[in-house]
Scaffold this motif. Structure first.
Motif, PDB file in Angstrom:
ATOM      1  N   LEU A 260      10.266   0.008  -5.172  1.00  0.00           N
ATOM      2  CA  LEU A 260       9.528   1.144  -5.714  1.00  0.00           C
ATOM      3  C   LEU A 260       9.752   1.254  -7.224  1.00  0.00           C
ATOM      4  N   CYS A 261      11.002   1.113  -7.650  1.00  0.00           N
ATOM      5  CA  CYS A 261      11.300   1.219  -9.081  1.00  0.00           C
ATOM      6  C   CYS A 261      10.708   0.032  -9.850  1.00  0.00           C
ATOM      7  N   CYS A 262      10.757  -1.162  -9.258  1.00  0.00           N
ATOM      8  CA  CYS A 262      10.138  -2.339  -9.899  1.00  0.00           C
ATOM      9  C   CYS A 262       8.633  -2.125 -10.024  1.00  0.00           C
ATOM     10  N   ALA A 263       8.010  -1.661  -8.933  1.00  0.00           N
ATOM     11  CA  ALA A 263       6.555  -1.462  -8.923  1.00  0.00           C
ATOM     12  C   ALA A 263       6.167  -0.392  -9.934  1.00  0.00           C
ATOM     13  N   HIS A 264       6.978   0.673 -10.024  1.00  0.00           N
ATOM     14  CA  HIS A 264       6.695   1.749 -10.972  1.00  0.00           C
ATOM     15  C   HIS A 264       6.799   1.256 -12.412  1.00  0.00           C
ATOM     16  N   ASN A 265       7.826   0.460 -12.696  1.00  0.00           N
ATOM     17  CA  ASN A 265       7.974  -0.087 -14.048  1.00  0.00           C
ATOM     18  C   ASN A 265       6.804  -0.991 -14.410  1.00  0.00           C
ATOM     19  N   ASN A 266       6.380  -1.814 -13.461  1.00  0.00           N
ATOM     20  CA  ASN A 266       5.234  -2.695 -13.714  1.00  0.00           C
ATOM     21  C   ASN A 266       3.966  -1.899 -13.932  1.00  0.00           C
ATOM     22  N   PHE A 267       3.843  -0.817 -13.171  1.00  0.00           N
ATOM     23  CA  PHE A 267       2.672   0.068 -13.284  1.00  0.00           C
ATOM     24  C   PHE A 267       2.586   0.614 -14.704  1.00  0.00           C
TER      25      PHE A 267
ATOM     26  N   ASP B 143       5.582  11.605 -17.221  1.00  0.00           N
ATOM     27  CA  ASP B 143       6.330  10.742 -16.303  1.00  0.00           C
ATOM     28  C   ASP B 143       7.553  11.413 -15.679  1.00  0.00           C
ATOM     29  N   THR B 144       7.580  12.742 -15.714  1.00  0.00           N
ATOM     30  CA  THR B 144       8.651  13.476 -15.016  1.00  0.00           C
ATOM     31  C   THR B 144       8.046  14.714 -14.350  1.00  0.00           C
ATOM     32  N   LEU B 145       8.752  15.207 -13.339  1.00  0.00           N
ATOM     33  CA  LEU B 145       8.343  16.444 -12.663  1.00  0.00           C
ATOM     34  C   LEU B 145       9.124  17.626 -13.232  1.00  0.00           C
ATOM     35  N   THR B 146       8.403  18.664 -13.665  1.00  0.00           N
ATOM     36  CA  THR B 146       9.071  19.907 -14.053  1.00  0.00           C
ATOM     37  C   THR B 146       9.373  20.683 -12.761  1.00  0.00           C
TER      38      THR B 146
ATOM     39  N   ASP C 195      18.139  16.409  -9.628  1.00  0.00           N
ATOM     40  CA  ASP C 195      18.242  16.163 -11.077  1.00  0.00           C
ATOM     41  C   ASP C 195      19.635  15.660 -11.435  1.00  0.00           C
ATOM     42  N   SER C 196      19.901  14.394 -11.106  1.00  0.00           N
ATOM     43  CA  SER C 196      21.266  13.879 -11.261  1.00  0.00           C
ATOM     44  C   SER C 196      21.710  13.762 -12.711  1.00  0.00           C
ATOM     45  N   ASP C 197      20.791  13.594 -13.645  1.00  0.00           N
ATOM     46  CA  ASP C 197      21.207  13.507 -15.051  1.00  0.00           C
ATOM     47  C   ASP C 197      21.160  14.864 -15.764  1.00  0.00           C
ATOM     48  N   GLY C 198      20.807  15.913 -15.032  1.00  0.00           N
ATOM     49  CA  GLY C 198      20.880  17.273 -15.565  1.00  0.00           C
ATOM     50  C   GLY C 198      19.935  17.595 -16.717  1.00  0.00           C
ATOM     51  N   ASP C 199      18.802  16.887 -16.806  1.00  0.00           N
ATOM     52  CA  ASP C 199      17.870  17.170 -17.913  1.00  0.00           C
ATOM     53  C   ASP C 199      16.781  18.176 -17.515  1.00  0.00           C
ATOM     54  N   ASN C 200      16.955  18.803 -16.360  1.00  0.00           N
ATOM     55  CA  ASN C 200      16.024  19.837 -15.883  1.00  0.00           C
ATOM     56  C   ASN C 200      14.648  19.292 -15.468  1.00  0.00           C
ATOM     57  N   GLU C 201      14.548  17.982 -15.341  1.00  0.00           N
ATOM     58  CA  GLU C 201      13.303  17.382 -14.864  1.00  0.00           C
ATOM     59  C   GLU C 201      13.644  16.259 -13.888  1.00  0.00           C
ATOM     60  N   ILE C 202      12.673  15.870 -13.049  1.00  0.00           N
ATOM     61  CA  ILE C 202      12.909  14.781 -12.088  1.00  0.00           C
ATOM     62  C   ILE C 202      12.141  13.556 -12.539  1.00  0.00           C
ATOM     63  N   ASP C 203      12.868  12.504 -12.880  1.00  0.00           N
ATOM     64  CA  ASP C 203      12.182  11.264 -13.269  1.00  0.00           C
ATOM     65  C   ASP C 203      11.931  10.413 -12.021  1.00  0.00           C
ATOM     66  N   PHE C 204      11.312   9.259 -12.212  1.00  0.00           N
ATOM     67  CA  PHE C 204      10.902   8.482 -11.056  1.00  0.00           C
ATOM     68  C   PHE C 204      12.077   7.988 -10.206  1.00  0.00           C
TER      69      PHE C 204
ATOM     70  N   THR D  14       0.834  -1.203   0.000  1.00  0.00           N
ATOM     71  CA  THR D  14       0.000   0.000   0.000  1.00  0.00           C
ATOM     72  C   THR D  14       0.868   1.253   0.000  1.00  0.00           C
ATOM     73  N   ALA D  15       1.912   1.250   0.835  1.00  0.00           N
ATOM     74  CA  ALA D  15       2.810   2.410   0.914  1.00  0.00           C
ATOM     75  C   ALA D  15       3.505   2.655  -0.425  1.00  0.00           C
ATOM     76  N   LEU D  16       3.945   1.581  -1.098  1.00  0.00           N
ATOM     77  CA  LEU D  16       4.621   1.729  -2.392  1.00  0.00           C
ATOM     78  C   LEU D  16       3.662   2.320  -3.428  1.00  0.00           C
ATOM     79  N   CYS D  17       2.423   1.822  -3.427  1.00  0.00           N
ATOM     80  CA  CYS D  17       1.418   2.344  -4.369  1.00  0.00           C
ATOM     81  C   CYS D  17       1.140   3.821  -4.108  1.00  0.00           C
ATOM     82  N   MET D  18       1.094   4.196  -2.838  1.00  0.00           N
ATOM     83  CA  MET D  18       0.837   5.597  -2.489  1.00  0.00           C
ATOM     84  C   MET D  18       1.957   6.490  -3.002  1.00  0.00           C
ATOM     85  N   LEU D  19       3.197   6.033  -2.883  1.00  0.00           N
ATOM     86  CA  LEU D  19       4.335   6.832  -3.350  1.00  0.00           C
ATOM     87  C   LEU D  19       4.289   7.006  -4.868  1.00  0.00           C
ATOM     88  N   ILE D  20       3.936   5.940  -5.572  1.00  0.00           N
ATOM     89  CA  ILE D  20       3.810   6.022  -7.037  1.00  0.00           C
ATOM     90  C   ILE D  20       2.679   6.995  -7.400  1.00  0.00           C
TER      91      ILE D  20
END
Lengths: 98, 98
Positions: B85-92, A31-34, A65-74, A11-17
């Motif tokens: 979390l990353c596995c669950a997100h990918n499956n989602f 699928d990314t945060l601006t 933003d570790s890959d420096g693409d100006n967005e936050i991925d999952f 449930t907690a994992l689903c909530m985070l997603i």
């Protein structure tokens, strides 16, 4: 997560997603945060933590933003979750000791 | 987490801490998971993922125990949560595409 009764961990994992998806889909890529989305997430989901400084979203984005693409991925969001989790856990223990 | 109405993100973080605490306090140190506790957590919280192989707990412990002290502390558990979390997100997303 194909069970009829999800466990507490599932449930907690689903909530985070769901939290990530909720803000990521508001503008730009779904699928990314601006910057704007990251700022909104911070304000709405961590009202006690977000400062009143208007560039909090920018600072959060820059630090995650570790890959420096100006967005936050999952994956980058997951790193943020870990940081929050360890902070929350430490505070929990401090409160237990008090 | 001092608000009267915790947000979805705060609730999820609390649930993750609760899951860890629930199993960590069963035996040995209260703030780490022993092999037995890790195995129980896997069986109870991820019933769809846990195999029927009786050494699943041992394998999980070995892969997560980065400091080699034969127990899983909260930071090591957090790494496990990120993987889930990353596995669950990918499956989602795979399910969304279908």
């Amino acid at each position: 997560m194909a069970h009829q009764n999800p466990t507490q961990l599932e449930t907690a994992l689903c909530m985070l997603i769901n939290v990530f998806e909720k803000y990521a889909k508001q503008e730009g890529k779904k699928d990314t945060l601006t910057k704007k989305e990251a700022k909104t997430l911070l304000e709405k989901e961590l009202p006690g933590m977000a400062g009143k400084n208007s560039d909090d979203g920018d600072k959060l984005l820059e630090s995650l933003d570790s890959d420096g693409d100006n967005e936050i991925d999952f994956k980058e969001f997951s790193v943020f979750v870990i940081c929050l989790l360890c902070c929350a856990h430490n505070n929990f223990f401090l409160n237990e000791i008090k």
